[in-house]
Design a protein around this motif. Structure first.
Motif, short mmCIF file in Angstrom:
data_model
loop_
_atom_site.label_atom_id
_atom_site.label_comp_id
_atom_site.label_asym_id
_atom_site.label_seq_id
_atom_site.Cartn_x
_atom_site.Cartn_y
_atom_site.Cartn_z
N TYR D 175 0.74 -1.16 -0.02
CA TYR D 175 0.01 0.07 -0.03
C TYR D 175 0.94 1.20 0.11
O TYR D 175 1.92 1.28 0.77
CB TYR D 175 -0.93 0.05 1.21
CG TYR D 175 -2.06 -0.79 0.99
CD1 TYR D 175 -3.30 -0.41 0.41
CD2 TYR D 175 -2.09 -2.16 1.56
CE1 TYR D 175 -4.16 -1.16 0.14
CE2 TYR D 175 -3.06 -3.14 1.49
CZ TYR D 175 -4.37 -2.63 0.81
OH TYR D 175 -5.23 -3.29 0.56
N PRO D 176 0.50 2.24 -0.80
CA PRO D 176 1.48 3.61 -0.91
C PRO D 176 1.27 4.05 0.61
O PRO D 176 0.44 4.41 1.27
CB PRO D 176 0.87 4.32 -1.83
CG PRO D 176 -0.16 3.32 -2.89
CD PRO D 176 -0.58 2.31 -1.76
N ARG D 177 2.55 4.51 1.01
CA ARG D 177 2.57 5.24 2.31
C ARG D 177 3.53 6.26 2.15
O ARG D 177 4.35 6.19 1.16
CB ARG D 177 2.80 4.42 3.56
CG ARG D 177 4.08 3.43 3.64
CD ARG D 177 3.77 2.31 4.17
NE ARG D 177 4.89 1.41 3.55
CZ ARG D 177 6.01 1.33 4.38
NH1 ARG D 177 6.27 2.05 5.34
NH2 ARG D 177 7.05 0.65 3.75
N SER D 191 6.25 2.72 -2.99
CA SER D 191 5.04 3.29 -2.62
C SER D 191 4.64 4.38 -3.71
O SER D 191 3.39 4.50 -4.11
CB SER D 191 5.29 4.23 -1.21
OG SER D 191 5.25 3.39 -0.03
N TYR D 272 -4.85 7.44 -2.68
CA TYR D 272 -3.71 6.43 -2.20
C TYR D 272 -3.43 6.95 -0.63
O TYR D 272 -2.62 6.04 -0.07
CB TYR D 272 -2.40 6.78 -2.97
CG TYR D 272 -2.60 6.03 -4.35
CD1 TYR D 272 -2.89 4.80 -4.32
CD2 TYR D 272 -2.44 6.91 -5.35
CE1 TYR D 272 -2.90 4.10 -5.81
CE2 TYR D 272 -2.63 6.12 -6.63
CZ TYR D 272 -2.78 4.92 -6.66
OH TYR D 272 -2.79 4.21 -8.03
N LEU D 274 -2.06 9.30 0.63
CA LEU D 274 -0.57 9.90 0.72
C LEU D 274 -0.63 11.21 1.28
O LEU D 274 -1.32 12.05 0.77
CB LEU D 274 0.34 9.88 -0.79
CG LEU D 274 0.60 8.42 -1.02
CD1 LEU D 274 0.95 8.46 -2.49
CD2 LEU D 274 1.60 7.74 -0.06
#
Ligand SMILES: Nc1ncnc2c1ncn2[C@@H]1O[C@H](COP(=O)(O)OP(=O)(O)OP(=O)(O)O)[C@@H](O)[C@H]1O
Ligand SMILES: Nc1ncnc2c1ncn2[C@@H]1O[C@H](COP(=O)(O)OP(=O)(O)OP(=O)(O)O)[C@@H](O)[C@H]1O
Ligand SMILES: [Mg+2]
Ligand SMILES: [Mg+2]
Ligand code: NI
Lengths: 322, 303, 269, 325, 532
Positions: D175-177, D191, D272, D274
């Motif tokens: 998962y994008p972080r 990410s 996402y 972010l």
């Protein structure tokens, strides 16, 4: 009193930087031009590209407002007139442009184009569109077509028909044949001549082609960098040009005769015409003039009459050899 | 005398529509668009299920409201499945959502085209102060981070009619893009010789603007109009996605996708179906816009 | 010796337009061939066909240059000839020069495409060429961009570019049409001078009979993609064989000679 | 040129001031009362009035606006609170000067924008050039169809779909972080990959189309014909004489897109999750954190406006006709 | 349940939160999730017992040696601090630090905190906090470093419970940074703040000066606690379902979303990692009793019958999200007594009864109302569920979506609240004393900041509330509140629909996790740890 005349006409355009849009100078497109057109005559206006011919044409028809100087039509100064006051004057003062296609609205039919003069003047049409078409050598059934459906020569005929719809007294023709093929050029020049004979028009005939000017003009004015350097009757000008520039111009035109052309004494000028952004001091032609002397840089020559009706702006005009 | 008239070449000018339909992709796109419009117009006739009726039998509360059955609960009763939790019919919501999307996009386009053409025409034609003022306003609007501002603006007036507000906001931020093109064209046209010719004939300003210049703007305006519709559809859906679109329970595609976000892993059909519709619609309009430009824009004809 | 020989050249475009239709013409080494005709008569298309620059067009017939059949030559070989042994000057020098590069670069580029030369050497050559075509202060002007030149100067740059490899054949498509008469006279002078000095053959395309009269040795008159008439200039001009050629010669108003009330017009063959 | 740049920057500041005023006015219209918001669950009217006074909300709008603009230039205080230069306001929900919130989120936004920009330029321009050179072929049609498809894909759809396929189904990506490039380059790349692709897909289509039409237009130019007449190799002809001039409009649009993107890719970052400037904006809008919305709007507008100025200057540097005019 | 195995000391515990920590400043911390986190950082005079279920409602000593000694009829309360309690810099915690902390909650610069100090302390109405009145509040006395005495303006039976609120945490005056303290409160508990980026991340490391021997409540097992804030709820669920890498050592702050329920329920391994916690929160639909036609009790009763509680629960995740509420007080709260005044099969509503009541009220044809709901996806979904349910009896509902942060202040404004609102109440501690009196006493209605959202007015109820408040036995008071709640329920100012439960997913390496009722079922962070 001339039918249409100008005195000391000046037009300057601001020049802006391409990016900053700052005013970085002024083009002096027309710088003190005095001309006159008599009833029934054709004044030819020649000169190289950018010398201000079209600007004069636009000023004469008040499509542009002069920076200074006067344009008088039948003695009336057109300068202070508003667009509404100009409207009746415009009936008598028409213009034909160089590019027939860009001067005809591509979205209008020939019928719409040719009835526009009456509509804009708030008049009842005095002449059916079909008659106008016939007069310029087109067929009545062309009325419902759009401009792009015509050839260049035909389109130019439509432009001429439109200019003539209101029966003007003066028509300014700004390079009416430059965009056309040689064979078509001849047809249009003939048409202009025929119409003049028929309707008694006056023309201001603007061109850079000296041959065409000679063909249609009764008098000719030669322009160089915003000023008129010489005016004379046609025959006087082509026979006895007095200004070195006129001379050079005439000698530069190639003649379609191999023997004549090869044997001819040619005056080839040095360099290009200077930029109208900062024209040379004194005589504007001096930078390319084979006769230039000190006085030419210091003093601006004024138009002087060296023979009846023959005016030259030069410190050292050619002697008139009879 | 021996003049030979130059023969006029009879150019076979097929109607723009015919030329458009000659491209297979454009024909398909047009068909899709027509279908969508029909679907939107005839929405109440097409689906009998109400887009707002809950169907608790179609979902399983023990599983958090997951639709019963495969693929998001596709069944004879619900051909495109149901919304998780509420059990509302997806097809009904899609069809009614199309109405909202298309209506807003078309009206927003209308607003931006009318305003953009009027102001762009004025700016290009008159130049000077008018141009400077209009130009500044366009610069300003185009510098706005419009999405952020639109959201803020829409949430600032909670009581207003959302559909109307969306149309105004989208059109309000969209017109400079029309205006810029119209201004450029009008500027060229206004300096053109046929306008000068009309002036020489004594045409009043109004006639110059409306009779001489305006008709020549139809092609570029039509092109920007068709090209901007898909943008508005996507933006409207985007705003709905971000929660400032039309008000529930009025369905909207963007909203459906937004509410599918938490469900994308559990019930992918629920975002794929409205997403697919949105994609197909935007794509169809884009293809169509492209084709219209090819047909109407002389620049692309020339190539 | 015949440098370029074109036989039955036919060019047909994808749109079905047959721009050139069975054209024959010859350019002799060291001589100037004038090609005249009205707009659309296929002059430019012919010149492009000769250099192999036509795209999306069907070209048939035979084009023989210094003994090689250009139409059957592989593209690489043709490219090697182009610019080196045959060069071209176009009508509008402003649009033909790339506004993003200084003029010397564009001349040097032509040279370096065919000869191994350092940047510096190629630049020096470009400056020499600019001097040769009569550009004052060539050293300084070499680094200027096309827009900083006047029309006549630009055409000189184009000529310098065409001549930097001393080609056998120069194809000049309306090299003076966009210029003012006084500047046209300069450029024609330059061409005349260059031919005398280097012996380059020139295929001079123009619609101006006067230009042909002044510069060409032979002439081909074209109409509708066909050759209407051909021969040595003097012959053709003094006693045109066809009414079309005569019409072309007579319909142009002249600055000398008699003044008809109405001009004669051209009769199409 | 320096003078011109200064003048453009002044103009940019003017535009920002107007944007600021408009945004400010919109917030004034907003029904949510920051004082009520800041007061929380148990709040007496007296207390709301006290907070209002601290925030300066009892002042007339022009005074508040003047204070705000003054704060940007010279910093200001809210009650006992210092908000140093450049004070874009103070968020009472996060207890943070808006400027700090923005700068702490900028790296994420820059990471996303820069990577996506590289990707879309590479993909878009290459596809555009190939399509132009192979005009009318299957390549051309496929590239242009793909471009239209990319342009038509709403970004949240691409984002969800990629996340569903790549993360949930295939597990190829985490998962994008938020990962700092300096801390963990691999994690950063992993990410960012999806956001980059998502954004690039949208923009690459636009760039492919622009590049294609510009290259085509330039290929039809007279100077390309001249270059061919010189006998230059086709590669040089294309690169030097068709591509170079074609890149000018691409550079222009690129500058503006990048400027707009640096102000936060609102939807991408939100989908996402972010924590970039766009997510900051989205969260602030959701929680009616007006100082933050105002700050982000101005911040993002500043990027756009500055990008405009930069584009014009770059244009002047790249185009000799403008440079020496 | 809650992850098997023994929790051991060490490791880094990750907490994935889809929300933000509103405030960490003890004077402002008034949200259960922030209080849960704050319990890791600072200590209060008393605190809630670290036990699952109803036992978690018990108040136990924390900094103080006991839960407070009342005197003067519960108007004076005295606490004594334990020995050896220190701040993170090693300075001992004194009664002056506690007094200073309480005084800070009066400062206008530090709003939002619990109102009890301002309400109950003598002279509080004129005190403006230590920044404006540095001389302090006379009604809080610190006779020595260990003793603190509170003088109240009324008898308060459960002041000891109130002392568990964060405003009773010590704050060292020298380190008070005013508003900035919110970002870096000084630690007195097992962890101190290493890094805090609001809305992004909070990183806690051990406070070496915290002595476990002084603390019977906190375990302080992990070496570090890292909270990732403001994540997407779906992503939190996905990450914990996957439970890989760092996420194996993570737990969710919030309950799983409806979309994850199916997945978890069908997977035994996941089900094993689900922590289900009961909560003291009750969700209800507030009816504005001042707006026609809702001012008619028959109409309100009709709505109570018409409401589809089951649909509302489905929105929140179905049975896993809690039990359908039939009374105001939830079963875990003292004073709860089973009751259901508006029964319906499966809680789906009784349309026939509702219609009959509406007909009695002369509104058989229905009427339009506006419902205030938070503009969150959940809020909107609940709104739509109400909309669909009431549509069955002809009531057309328009949803007014309000941004979540403005939501409560909007419905707390008597001019801004519409006819109905999605609402609920969590008492400040696990007793009924901060429930009914706060939300149904008509004398507390204010134009702004009002808690009596329904603007319910009943003189009888007001009188009874005063009587119960005067009772000094908390147990008797609880029973009385329970009885009173039935009386209020008959008037239907609110329609309770859900007693919350929190289903929380934890990573496979998390151990010792249980949901605490006072933290509305969230995992008690003070005791959770990691397995070997
Ligand atoms: N609207 C304008 N703005 C700025 N400069 C102008 C404008 N119109 C003309 N000029 C400049 O004024 C000068 C004279 O232009 P004009 O068009 O009158 O020349 P011309 O003799 O008609 O040339 P050509 O033979 O090319 O038509 C030129 O240098 C031109 O660039
Ligand atoms: N790329 C092309 N595609 C289709 N037709 C073309 C193309 N190029 C030229 N033609 C057509 O070929 C014919 C000959 O054109 P060409 O340019 O050779 O004429 P030209 O004699 O050079 O005329 P001009 O004097 O106007 O330059 C014209 O009818 C023209 O329309
Ligand atoms: Mg002109
Ligand atoms: Mg040609
Ligand atoms: Ni005849």
């Amino acid at each position: 009193m001339s039918l249409l005349e100008t005195t000391d006409l000046v037009k300057r355009y601001p020049v802006r930087h391409r990016l900053t849009r700052r005013r970085i100078g002024e083009v002096s497109a027309v710088d003190g031009v005095s001309l006159g057109v008599e009833r029934g005559e054709t004044l030819g206006l020649v000169g190289e590209s950018g010398c201000g011919k079209s600007t004069v044409g636009r000023l004469l028809t008040r499509l542009d407002t002069p920076t200074s100087g006067q344009v008088r039509f039948e003695g009336r100064d057109l300068g202070p007139l508003s667009e509404d006051e100009l409207r009746p004057v415009r009936r008598d003062l028409q213009i034909v442009f160089q590019d027939p296609f860009s001067s005809l609205n591509p979205r209008h039919t020939v019928r719409q184009l040719l009835s526009a003069p009456f509509r804009y003047q708030g008049l009842e049409p005095t002449e059916p569109v079909e008659d106008l078409l016939k007069r310029v050598g087109l067929k009545p059934e062309h009325a419902s077509r759009y401009p792009h459906e015509f050839s260049g020569g035909q389109a130019q005929r439509i432009g001429i028909a439109r200019a003539l719809a209101l029966r003007p007294k003066v028509v300014v023709c700004d390079e009416p044949v430059s965009a056309l093929d040689v064979s078509v050029q001849a047809q249009i020049l003939n048409l202009l001549r025929d119409l003049q004979d028929e309707l008694g028009l006056s023309y201001v005939f603007i061109a850079h082609d000296l041959g065409a000017v000679r063909q249609v003009s009764t008098r000719v004015a030669v322009m160089y960098l915003g000023v008129v350097v010489e005016t004379a009757d046609r025959d006087a000008l082509f026979g006895h040009a007095a200004h070195p520039y006129t001379h050079a111009l005439l000698s530069a035109v190639p003649v379609p005769d191999p023997d004549l052309e090869r044997g001819r004494e040619r005056i080839v000028l040095r360099g290009d015409p200077p930029s109208p952004l900062n024209p040379p001091s004194g005589c504007r032609f001096r930078t390319r003039c084979p006769k230039a002397a000190e006085v030419c840089a210091a003093e601006r020559p004024v138009l002087r009459e060296i023979a009846p009706g023959h005016l030259v702006a030069c410190h050292f005009p050619e002697e008139r050899t009879p | 005398m021996t003049t030979v008239a130059v023969p006029v070449v009879a150019v076979p000018v097929a109607g723009p529509l015919r030329r458009l339909l000659r491209q297979p992709s454009a024909a398909v796109a047009l068909a899709v668009v027509v279908l969508l419009v029909l679907m939107a117009v005839a929405a109440p006739l097409l689906v009998w299920t109400s887009p707002t009726d809950f169907d608790s039998a179609a979902v399983d509360p023990a599983l958090g409201g997951l639709p019963r059955g495969a693929l998001g609960g596709i069944s004879a009763e619900h051909p495109l499945g149901v919304e998780p939790v509420s059990g509302r019919d997806v097809l009904a919501r899609i069809v009614h959502g199309a109405r909202v999307s298309l209506l807003i996009a078309v009206l927003a386009t209308a607003v931006s085209v009318v305003v953009g053409t009027a102001l762009g025409l004025a700016a290009g034609f008159f130049g000077g102060v008018v141009d400077a003022v209009v130009g500044r306003v366009m610069d300003l609007l185009m510098s706005f981070p419009s999405l952020i501002f639109m959201i803020a603006l829409i949430s600032a007036v909670p009581g207003a009619n959302r559909e109307l507000l969306l149309v105004l906001v989208l059109g309000g931020f969209g017109w400079p893009y029309v205006g810029r093109i119209v201004r450029g064209q009008a500027m060229v046209l206004a300096r053109g010789e046929f306008v000068a010719a009309a002036r020489a004939l004594g045409a009043p300003r109004r006639a110059l603007l409306l009779r001489e210049v305006l008709p020549n703007l139809t092609a570029p305006v039509l092109v920007v109009a068709t090209m901007s519709i898909p943008g508005y559809i996507a933006t409207e859906a985007g705003l709905s996605f971000l929660g400032v679109g039309v008000r529930p329970p009025t369905p909207s595609w963007g909203q459906m996708i937004a509410s599918a976000v938490p469900w994308y892993a559990a019930d992918p059909a629920y975002f794929l179906i409205p997403g697919g519709f949105l994609f197909a619609t935007v794509l169809a309009f884009n293809v169509l816009g492209d084709a219209v430009r090819d047909v109407l824009d002389p620049r692309s004809v020339r190539r | 010796m015949t440098l370029l020989s074109v036989r039955g050249l036919t060019v047909e475009f994808a749109s079905g337009v047959r721009a050139v239709d069975g054209l024959d013409l010859d350019v002799e080494a060291g001589r100037v061939l004038g090609v005249v005709g009205e707009s659309g008569s296929g002059k430019s298309v012919t010149s492009l066909a000769v250099l192999g620059l036509l795209r999306d067009a069907r070209v048939s017939g035979a084009i023989e240059f210094a003994g090689q059949d250009l139409l059957s030559l592989p593209p690489r070989a043709l490219r090697a000839l182009r610019g080196d042994r045959m060069a071209m000057v176009f009508q509008d020098p402003l649009s033909c020069l790339n506004p993003y590069y200084p003029v010397a670069f564009q001349i040097a580029e032509a040279y370096r495409a065919h000869r191994r030369a350092s940047r510096r050497a190629a630049h020096a050559l470009a400056v020499r060429m600019l001097e040769r075509v009569g550009i004052p202060e060539a050293e300084r002007r070499a680094r200027s961009y096309p827009h900083e030149f006047s029309g006549g100067m630009r055409q000189r740059v184009m000529i310098a570019m065409a001549l930097c490899l001393e080609p056998d054949l120069l194809v000049a498509d309306e090299p003076t049409t966009a210029l003012d008469v006084t500047v046209q006279a300069q450029v024609l002078d330059l061409l005349r001078d260059l031919r005398e000095r280097s012996g380059t053959a020139i295929m001079l395309i123009t619609h101006d009979m006067g230009v042909v009269a002044g510069l060409a040795d032979d002439v081909v008159v074209m109409h509708g993609g066909r050759r209407v008439e051909a021969g040595p200039v003097r012959e053709v001009f003094h006693s045109p064989a066809t009414a079309y050629t005569r019409g072309l010669l007579e319909c142009v108003p002249r600055v000398d000679g008699p003044l008809p009330h109405r001009l004669p017009t051209v009769e199409v063959p | 040129m320096i003078l011109y740049t200064a003048r453009r920057l002044a103009g940019a500041a003017g535009i920002l001031l107007v944007i600021c005023a408009l945004t400010f006015a919109v917030f004034y219209l907003m029904p949510a009362d920051p004082a009520q918001g800041a007061c929380g669950k148990a709040c007496s009217p007296e207390r709301i009035a006290q907070i209002r006074a601290t925030l300066g909300l009892d002042q007339p709008l022009p005074t508040q606006f003047a204070a705000y603009v003054g704060g940007i230039v010279a910093g200001r205080t809210y009650g006992s609170l210092e908000c140093g230069f450049p004070c874009l306001g103070f968020s009472f929900q996060t207890n943070q000067p808006v400027w700090d919130a923005l700068t702490s989120r900028l790296p994420t936004s820059v990471s996303i924008a820069a990577g996506a920009a590289v990707l879309w330029l590479l993909v878009g321009c290459t596809a555009g050039v190939v399509a132009a050179l192979r005009r009318g072929t299957v390549w051309d049609r496929a590239a242009m169809m793909a471009a239209l498809g990319g342009v038509s894909l709403p970004i949240y759809l691409t984002a969800l779909l990629s996340q569903y396929v790549l993360v949930v189904q295939l597990g190829w990506l985490p998962y994008p972080r938020e990962v700092a490039l300096t801390d963990d380059p691999v994690g950063w790349f992993q990410s960012m990959l999806m956001p980059w692709c998502t954004l690039a897909m949208l923009y690459a289509g636009v760039y492919a189309r622009i590049t294609r039409s510009e290259v085509l237009e330039n290929l039809g130019r007279d100077y390309v014909r001249t270059a061919r007449a010189k006998g230059l190799p086709e590669v040089t002809v294309v690169r030097r004489h068709a591509l170079r001039p074609a890149l000018m409009p691409v550079v222009t649009i690129f500058g503006m897109d990048l400027g707009a993107l640096l102000g936060g890719a609102l939807i991408t970052e939100s989908v996402y999750g972010l924590p970039g400037v766009g997510k900051l904006a989205a969260d602030a809008i959701n929680s009616s954190d007006q100082p933050v919305i105002l700050g982000v709007t101005l911040f993002a507008a500043a990027f756009v406006v500055l990008a405009n100025v930069a584009v014009d200057l770059v244009y002047a540097l790249l185009d000799p006709r403008v440079r020496t005019a | 349940q809650g992850g098997s195995g023994e929790a051991v000391r060490g490791g880094t515990l990750h907490v994935l939160a889809s929300t933000d920590l509103e405030h960490l400043d003890p004077a402002r911390n008034y949200v259960t999730s922030s209080q849960n986190v704050a319990r890791l950082i600072y200590r209060t005079l008393t605190t809630v017992a670290p036990k699952p279920g109803q036992a978690g409602g018990e108040i136990v000593p924390d900094l103080a040696t006991d839960t407070g000694k009342p005197s003067d009829g519960a108007k004076t309360w005295t606490f004594t601090l334990k020995d050896g309690v220190k701040f993170e810099d090693g300075q001992p915690i004194t009664s002056r630090d506690v007094k200073y902390g309480v005084e800070r909650s009066f400062a206008p610069d530090l709003p939002e905190g619990a109102p009890y100090a301002r309400m109950w302390l003598e002279g509080g109405e004129n005190y403006k906090g230590p920044y404006e009145n540095p001389e302090g509040l006379a009604s809080v006395q610190t006779p020595d470093d260990k003793t603190i005495v509170f003088h109240l303006n009324r008898p308060v039976a459960d002041f000891g419970s109130a002392a568990s609120l964060p405003l009773f945490a010590p704050v060292p005056r020298e380190q008070d940074t005013g508003v900035g303290y919110d970002g870096r409160p000084v630690s007195s508990g097992p962890y101190k703040i290493e890094k805090f980026e609001p809305k992004k991340r909070l990183e806690l490391v051990r406070n070496v000066h915290w002595d476990p021997k002084t603390d019977d409540v906190r375990k302080g097992l992990p070496d570090r606690v890292v909270l990732e804030l403001n994540l997407d709820p779906a992503v939190v669920d996905q990450r914990l379902v996957a439970g890989q890498g760092e996420d194996a050592e993570a737990l969710a702050m919030e309950p799983i979303g409806a979309a994850t329920v199916g997945r978890v329920v069908n997977d035994p391994a996941l089900k094993n990692r689900l922590v289900s916690g009961e909560s003291i929160n009750t969700r209800f639909l507030t009816l504005n009793t001042r707006r026609a036609p809702l001012d008619n009790v028959k109409v309100r009763q009709a709505i109570a019958y018409a409401l589809d509680k089951d649909a509302l629960r489905t929105v929140r995740g179905g049975p896993i999200a809690g039990d359908l509420a039939t009374t105001l007080l939830p079963p875990v709260l003292a004073g709860y007594a089973a009751d259901d005044q508006f029964p319906s099969p499966d809680g789906k509503g009784d349309v026939a009864k509702a219609r009959a009541l509406l007909a009695e009220a002369g509104l058989a044809q229905g009427f339009p109302v506006t419902l205030d709901a938070p503009s969150t996806p959940g809020g909107k979904a609940q709104g739509e569920a109400v909309q669909a349910a009431l549509a069955r009896v002809g009531i057309t509902v328009t949803i007014n979506a309000i941004s979540p942060s403005a939501f409560y202040s909007t419905i707390a404004n008597t001019a801004q609240i519409h006819d109905m609102a999605i609402d609920g109440w969590t008492p400040d501690w696990a007793g009924p004393s901060t429930y009914l009196p706060l939300i149904f006493d008509s004398r507390l209605i204010t134009s702004e900041g009002n808690n009596n959202h329904s603007q319910y007015h009943s003189d009888a109820v007001n009188k009874r509330l005063d009587e119960i408040a005067a009772l000094s036995d908390p147990a008797a008071a609880a029973t009385a509140y329970g009885e009173l709640s039935r009386q209020i329920a008959r008037d239907v100012p609110v329609v309770p629909f859900l007693w919350d439960k929190a289903a929380i997913l934890v990573g496979p390496k998390v151990a010792g996790a249980y949901g605490h009722i006072a933290y509305v079922g969230r995992v008690d962070l003070a005791t959770v740890g990691l397995r070997k």
